[in-house]
Design an enzyme around this catalytic site. Structure first.
Site, PDB file in Angstrom:
ATOM      1  N   ARG A 306       7.177  11.223  42.146  1.00 40.70           N
ATOM      2  CA  ARG A 306       8.078  11.991  41.707  1.00 40.70           C
ATOM      3  C   ARG A 306       7.903  11.884  40.406  1.00 40.70           C
ATOM      4  NH1 ARG A 306      13.410  14.501  41.168  1.00 40.70           N
ATOM      5  NH2 ARG A 306      13.411  14.181  43.799  1.00 40.70           N
ATOM      6  N   GLU A 709      21.437  12.043  37.739  1.00 39.58           N
ATOM      7  CA  GLU A 709      19.802  11.790  37.327  1.00 39.58           C
ATOM      8  C   GLU A 709      20.362  12.778  35.885  1.00 39.58           C
ATOM      9  OE1 GLU A 709      17.405   9.706  40.824  1.00 39.58           O
ATOM     10  OE2 GLU A 709      18.159  11.489  41.495  1.00 39.58           O
TER      11      GLU A 709
END
Length: 772
Positions: A306, A709
């Site tokens: 990621r 997030e």
């Protein structure tokens, strides 16, 4: 609709039950771990006789007492529950002791006599790179012709970006209660974001089938990713002790042990070379991206993946090469943390763009805008996903105007000319964060809805509540679908016996996934009830409407409970499961191409700071945020997530410093040595605005967007505002290589490297740190 958190009244009155509050059976025992004291070495011998002889001790368990697999690793099976033969970090569990009290277990655990053969330890990223020490293979992602473009770029810049890790510092520490059941079963009450994973790992450790292990979690006192994989160790150890003694065992870690034993956010470094033109537009970029993963894989593979996927943030990188090293070190294995590698990738590109702007003498915001995605030829990411909803340029322009960014920047420049000691800085940074698990299989959820004869509803789903408001949102969804007040819907604990094979509550996807699953279950029940009402009144089913706790069918009106009772009498099921899997996604990781994300959650933030150049201290003065949550399910909860996420990110980037000594011992393992933000760090002015009129173009629950997030990465603006203030001290406007967290010591080192007067104060600061 804004509704308070479903447990708010319990939180503020101290009546919310967490795992540590659960009443224990009368014969319950308490556990504690015995930990390694060296970073790397072989265990020559381990004598636990004194432990077993200690007051109150009932049993000691080691690797030899595990009936099944000695592993709690979720992807690679390289995480032993108890070290056997080899230790690979200070704080590794060697054994566990079960005693009649928590205090007795802790006192006994330190009485073991361990003889080690010490081995050389690799403790940091540079050492791991030099030794080619990796936990999983190195990955490469390349688009275009970066090397060729770099060679002919009119401007080139090389540098290094470094950022530290972060402890989760959840208010409730790691805890599990294991209660033996009849016929070999085991019930686990665990503070976990991933009950199904706990179920599988405990079953494997006990050599049991999954249907013999039940895991429950009503709520956690914070998680932030630290309770995704890490609780498996605690639950497995508790279960092994319960298996050996035949008695319930509660295993709760104190704060010091928790910080020593459990993984953190990955610290990263990035060596880069970037080529750009006179306007600041990036032409070519190469990045060596390296992370300290610790001794085992844990989730380091997908975390680093990621980071690679988010190294673009909001910027089009036409020619780019990323080499990602996943470094093995003899420290605790790092793990998931809010953002899951995305924040680290974004810090890299934001600092690169900031350095480009300072090299050219331009406003960093101007350079950011020149590099944004936009237009048919600049709307495809380096991993092949098309940017379909390009709202960042609009959001940034709007925030720059509403926050008076340009006016304030001019005022700050004037301030810095007139003030020698207190310098100010300002930065505006965007966030574009992909929403979905990058491992496609985890983008799924299940739910179970019961409607009782009195018209009340019991809801269960695979998500877990860690204070983020998931249970509130999903209950709102079910209430809305059935036309009921929220008071009619009760949410029960996450339970593997009710909803199986669930994903972790992670990746900012919990409402997207569990909300859709619960909606499907509620809609199935509503359709059955609508048929009953339509048949009773002799009207078309399209004329049946559920609202305000009532059911309208033609000219007649029933209470919801009355229709439920009619359905029950007609022997119609008032229970339904629901299931959802995220559509459209899928990518080929071997080629690093495809669509890993359903959509992007976007935002932008302006942060203004003050920096004392004599002490290196920093202070947040003002924050302005514009964030996109689509059509919010609950705006108040979303605002809380944005505010909390931003400040948690500020802690990571400014004050939360993890420090290991040369022996591999973590010395910052308590609030006395590890500084998380407090109310005193909140800026005098803090403004958050939710972007209106922008529902999610994808068919998410009520067209909302994820919010867990992405707000954390808004805090990158605070780090770059500090960098802006530091740059005002240098002779040419450059900021140097400010390392995050930007602690006072880090700020002073950067100032000294720039040749400012602050260099005189660095020797004192360094000496003080050495003494510590």
């Amino acid at each position: 609709m804004s509704i308070r958190h479903e447990s708010a009244h319990l939180h503020v009155s101290g009546r919310a039950l967490y795992a540590d509050d659960m009443p224990l059976p009368a014969n319950a025992l308490h556990g504690a771990f015995g930990l390694s004291t060296i970073a790397h070495g072989r265990i020559r011998s381990m004598d636990t006789a004194a432990v077993l002889a200690a007051a109150g001790v009932v049993a000691v368990v080691t690797a030899s007492d595990i009936p099944g697999e000695n592993n709690y690793g979720s992807i690679l099976h390289d995480d032993p529950i108890f070290a056997a033969g080899m230790v690979q970090y200070v704080g590794a569990p060697l054994f566990a002791v079960a005693a009649t009290s928590h205090a007795a277990a802790r006192k006994a655990a330190v009485r073991a006599r361990i003889d080690y053969e010490p081995l050389p330890a690799i403790l940091d990223i540079r050492a791991a790179l030099a030794a080619q020490s990796m936990v999983v293979p190195t990955e490469r992602l390349e688009r275009g012709r970066p090397q060729e473009v770099l060679a002919r770029s009119p401007f080139r810049l090389r540098g290094t970006v470094q950022m530290g890790g972060q402890d989760h510092f959840y208010l409730e520490g790691q805890i599990a209660i294991a209660i033996p059941q009849e016929d070999g079963g085991m019930l686990l009450i665990s503070s976990t974001q991933h009950p199904s994973e706990i179920q599988q790992i405990v079953a494997h450790a006990l050599a049991r089938s999954a249907n013999q292990v039940v895991v429950q979690c009503r709520r956690m006192g914070g998680g932030f990713g630290g309770k995704e994989t890490q609780p498996a160790l605690i639950a497995a150890a508790a279960a092994i002790m319960a298996h050996k003694t035949g008695r319930p065992v509660k295993l709760r870690l104190d704060r010091d042990t928790d910080m020593l034993m459990t993984g953190k956010r990955h610290d990263f470094l990035a060596d880069y070379e970037v080529g750009f033109d006179a306007t600041g537009r990036i032409l070519g970029l190469t990045v060596l991206l390296a992370a300290r993963c610790g001794y085992s894989a844990d989730l380091s593979g997908p975390v680093n993946d990621r980071a690679m996927l988010h190294i673009d943030n909001a910027y089009f990188l036409e020619n780019v090469s990323i080499v990602s090293y996943r470094c093995k070190t003899h420290t605790v294995s790092n793990t998931a943390f809010r953002g899951f590698g995305g924040p680290q990738g974004m810090v890299v590109i934001e600092q690169i763009i900031d350095s480009i702007a300072r090299t050219l003498g331009l406003d960093p915001l101007e350079v950011r805008q020149r590099n944004f995605y936009g237009g048919p030829s600049r709307n495809i990411t380096h991993y092949g996903q098309t940017i379909e909803d390009d709202i960042i340029p609009h959001m940034v322009e709007r925030l720059a105007s509403s926050s008076k960014y340009y006016e304030r920047r001019a005022q700050i420049a004037q301030w810095n000319k007139q003030h020698r000691i207190i310098k100010r800085g300002i930065a505006l940074t965007p966030v574009k964060f992909g929403i979905a698990f990058t491992a496609t299989m985890w983008n799924r959820a299940g739910a179970l809805v019961h409607v009782y004869n009195d018209g009340t509803v019991l809801l269960n789903h695979g998500g877990t509540e860690m204070g983020q408001g998931l249970y509130t949102k999903v209950a709102q969804i079910v209430a809305r679908e059935l036309g009921l007040p929220l008071t009619a819907v009760r949410v029960s604990a996450a339970d593997t016996a009710k909803v199986p094979n669930t994903s972790a509550s992670a990746a900012s996807s919990s409402t997207d996934l569990n909300g859709k699953a619960a909606q499907a279950a509620a809609q199935a029940i509503r359709a059955r009830l609508a048929r009953v009402a339509a048949e009773t009144c002799g009207v078309d089913i399209a004329m049946v409407d559920f609202r305000d706790g009532r059911v309208f069918a033609g000219q007649r009106c029933f209470t919801f409970a009355e229709v439920v009772q009619l359905a029950n009498a007609a022997r119609i099921s008032l229970s339904s499961t629901g299931y959802y899997r995220t559509p459209k996604i899928g990518w080929d990781r071997t080629k690093w191409q495809g669509r890993p994300f359903l959509y992007y959650a976007c935002g932008a933030a302006v942060s203004e700071v003050a920096v004392d150049v004599l002490t290196g201290e920093t202070q947040l003065l003002r924050v302005d945020i514009l964030h996109d949550v689509g059509s919010s399910v609950n705006p108040e909860i979303d605002l809380g997530q944005i505010e909390g996420g931003y400040l948690q990110g500020v802690g990571w980037l400014t004050s939360e410093e993890l420090w290991w000594n040369s022996a591999g011992e973590l010395r910052t393992h308590a609030p006395s040595t590890y500084k998380i933000p407090t109310a005193r760090d909140w800026p005098p002015r803090f403004s958050v605005e939710l972007l209106d009129g922008q529902p999610n173009r994808e068919d998410t629950i009520y067209r909302s967007k994820a919010v867990g997030e992405p707000p954390l990465m808004l805090s990158i603006s605070a780090l770059l505002a500090i960098r802006d203030a530091v740059a005002s001290c240098g002779p040419d406007g450059r900021a140097g290589e400010l390392i995050a967290p930007a602690t006072p010591e880090a700020v002073l080192r950067t100032l000294a490297a720039l040749g400012t007067d602050a260099g005189a104060h660095l020797e004192t600061s360094s000496a003080a740190q050495t003494q510590l």
